[in-house]
Enzyme design. Structure first.
Site, mmCIF file in Angstrom:
data_model
loop_
_atom_site.group_PDB
_atom_site.id
_atom_site.type_symbol
_atom_site.label_atom_id
_atom_site.label_comp_id
_atom_site.label_asym_id
_atom_site.label_seq_id
_atom_site.Cartn_x
_atom_site.Cartn_y
_atom_site.Cartn_z
ATOM 1 C CG PHE A 128 -1.838 1.255 1.180
ATOM 2 C CD1 PHE A 128 -2.955 1.285 0.353
ATOM 3 C CD2 PHE A 128 -1.545 2.385 1.933
ATOM 4 C CE1 PHE A 128 -3.774 2.412 0.288
ATOM 5 C CE2 PHE A 128 -2.362 3.512 1.867
ATOM 6 C CZ PHE A 128 -3.482 3.525 1.049
ATOM 7 C CG ASP A 215 5.476 3.574 1.948
ATOM 8 O OD1 ASP A 215 5.512 4.166 3.055
ATOM 9 O OD2 ASP A 215 4.464 3.524 1.231
ATOM 10 C CE LYS A 244 -0.909 5.658 7.881
ATOM 11 N NZ LYS A 244 -0.548 5.026 6.615
HETATM 12 C C1 LIG Z 1 -0.776 5.387 5.215
HETATM 13 C C2 LIG Z 1 0.230 4.937 4.217
HETATM 14 C C3 LIG Z 1 0.408 5.605 2.997
HETATM 15 C C4 LIG Z 1 -0.463 6.769 2.571
HETATM 16 O O1 LIG Z 1 -0.401 7.849 3.441
HETATM 17 P P1 LIG Z 1 -1.517 9.020 3.328
HETATM 18 O O2 LIG Z 1 -1.054 10.020 4.349
HETATM 19 O O3 LIG Z 1 -2.825 8.397 3.648
HETATM 20 O O4 LIG Z 1 -1.461 9.545 1.955
HETATM 21 C C5 LIG Z 1 1.386 5.151 2.147
HETATM 22 N N1 LIG Z 1 2.164 4.101 2.464
HETATM 23 C C6 LIG Z 1 2.026 3.436 3.625
HETATM 24 C C7 LIG Z 1 2.927 2.285 3.929
HETATM 25 C C8 LIG Z 1 1.043 3.813 4.537
HETATM 26 O O5 LIG Z 1 0.887 3.122 5.663
#
Ligand SMILES: *Cc1c(COP(=O)(O)O)cnc(C)c1O
Length: 401
Positions: A128, A215, A244
């Site tokens: 994701f 990520d 986050k």
């Molecule tokens: C939450 C998340 C995103 C997206 O972040 P947003 O602030 O919602 O755009 C991307 N990658 C990972 C691994 C995430 O947990």
């Protein structure tokens, strides 16, 4: 809920009025133990005084000027964040997706600078990376993509935790320029790869002159017991997305880069109106300072071990629990099959968590919880889960040997 909100979320029938530490209070005054932290955002818990003070002080001085001018707090945050991450430079946006977008743009620039007009980024199944067009195209979940085709081109998909698949791409895909992966897949259900896999990915990227782009949006800011999850290893990524937990709820995202990747962007290549504004940077600086002062990185490791041990104990002999796993305070409980109404059972028992990939209860508690709050999370999660399992299937669940 308002009929004037776009219908993007199937929301639970509950709203919170205030919070303190790991506790949230709904409009009836009922208390909930927050084992999700606003999806891994409020690592310092709710209403942490250091964050509140940083925000209120800054709000009285200056919120925003734009990136047309110098922003001292943004420069200070870049210094602090690159220090704890071991990276060279930072670009600031306002969300996780924007941090990944910046990484994707860096990889494409990197390709073009190397006379590769069709640069491709290798991404993983069940990953994701966000909801913008490029990041949903990078995401390995058809439900996130469905209805939004045509997807952004230039991604090569491989199974996660499978180094042979990456070797195959190295042999067959001359356009590949980068690998983009999560060190632990969060939305995908707390999928923790073999440590040797990440080591091998690092080596393969170096051998092929691919950028390793991590990520760390969910895994970062102390969550796994290191500042960043890759710091459980002895190497650096070339690019890293952070968001986050960075400012405890004030929107911010950062794309960090190291070495040659840090020198790619030139004026005009990328930008953001809001990105790195004084308010968000003041909050993030307070978060970094507090994590260090309260020694929360070490604490996340200790608390995580305590919760996982507690859960293993609580679920000993309970049928239908397949696995309990975690790194620091990123914890998953996998059930044999989906359990209906599980999050509602959590609400009834006064604990907040999410369910990922249908069968994995995800816990991302704040890093500031006490030992007894950690034990209370174990107790409430176990009670809620066992209750939901037995009401779903009265014969099969419950503690039996
Ligand atoms: C939450 C998340 C995103 C997206 O972040 P947003 O602030 O919602 O755009 C991307 N990658 C990972 C691994 C995430 O947990």
């Amino acid at each position: 809920m308002s009929e004037h909100l776009m219908n993007t979320y199937a929301r639970l029938p509950i709203a919170f009025e205030r919070g303190e530490g790991a506790w949230l209070y709904d409009s009836n005054g009922k208390a909930y133990l927050d084992a999700l932290s606003g999806i891994g955002v409020c690592g310092l818990g709710h209403a942490h005084p250091a964050v509140t003070k940083a925000i209120t002080d800054q709000a009285g001085k200056l919120l925003h000027t734009s990136n047309l001018y110098g922003i001292a707090l943004q420069a200070a945050l870049a210094n602090e964040l690159t220090r704890v991450a071991g990276m060279d430079r930072a670009f600031f946006g306002n969300s996780g997706a924007e941090a990944v977008e910046a990484a994707i743009k860096l990889a494409r620039l990197y390709g073009h600078r190397r006379n590769n007009p069709q640069p491709a980024i290798i991404v993983a199944e069940h990953s994701f990376h966000g909801r913008t067009l490029a990041t949903l195209s990078a995401t390995g979940n058809r439900r996130v993509q469905a209805g939004f085709e045509p997807l952004v081109q230039g991604f090569i998909r491989v199974p996660y935790n499978d180094i042979d698949a990456l070797h195959t791409v190295a042999r067959n895909s001359p356009h590949a320029v980068a690998v983009l992966i999560e060190p632990i897949q969060g939305e995908g259900g707390i999928q923790i790869p073999d440590p040797a896999y990440l080591d091998a990915v690092r080596k393969l990227c170096a051998a092929n002159e691919w950028l390793l782009m991590l990520d760390e949006i969910q895994t970062g800011m102390g969550r796994t017991g290191r500042w960043f999850a890759h710091q459980h290893h002895d190497w650096y990524p070339d690019v890293m997305a952070v968001a986050k937990g960075l400012a405890n709820g004030v929107p911010i995202g950062a794309c960090l880069a190291r070495g040659a990747a840090a020198e790619l962007f030139q004026p005009g290549n990328h930008g953001s109106t809001f990105g790195g504004n004084p308010l968000a940077c003041a909050a993030a600086l307070a978060v970094i300072r507090t994590i260090e002062q309260e020694k929360l990185i070490e604490r996340a490791g200790v608390l995580g071990a305590r919760i996982v041990a507690g859960l293993k104990n609580a679920f000993a002999g309970v049928e239908g629990i397949v696995d309990i796993r975690g790194r620091g305070l990123m914890i998953g409980i996998e059930t044999a099959k989906p359990i209906p109404a599980l999050t509602s059972a959590g609400l009834q028992h006064g604990v907040l968590f999410s369910v990922q990939a249908e069968k994995v209860v995800r816990l991302l508690p704040p890093l500031v919880i006490s030992d007894s709050e950690a034990d209370e999370i174990v107790y409430r999660v176990a009670t809620a889960l066992i209750a939901a399992m037995s009401s779903a299937e009265p014969q099969a669940a419950g503690a039996r040997r």
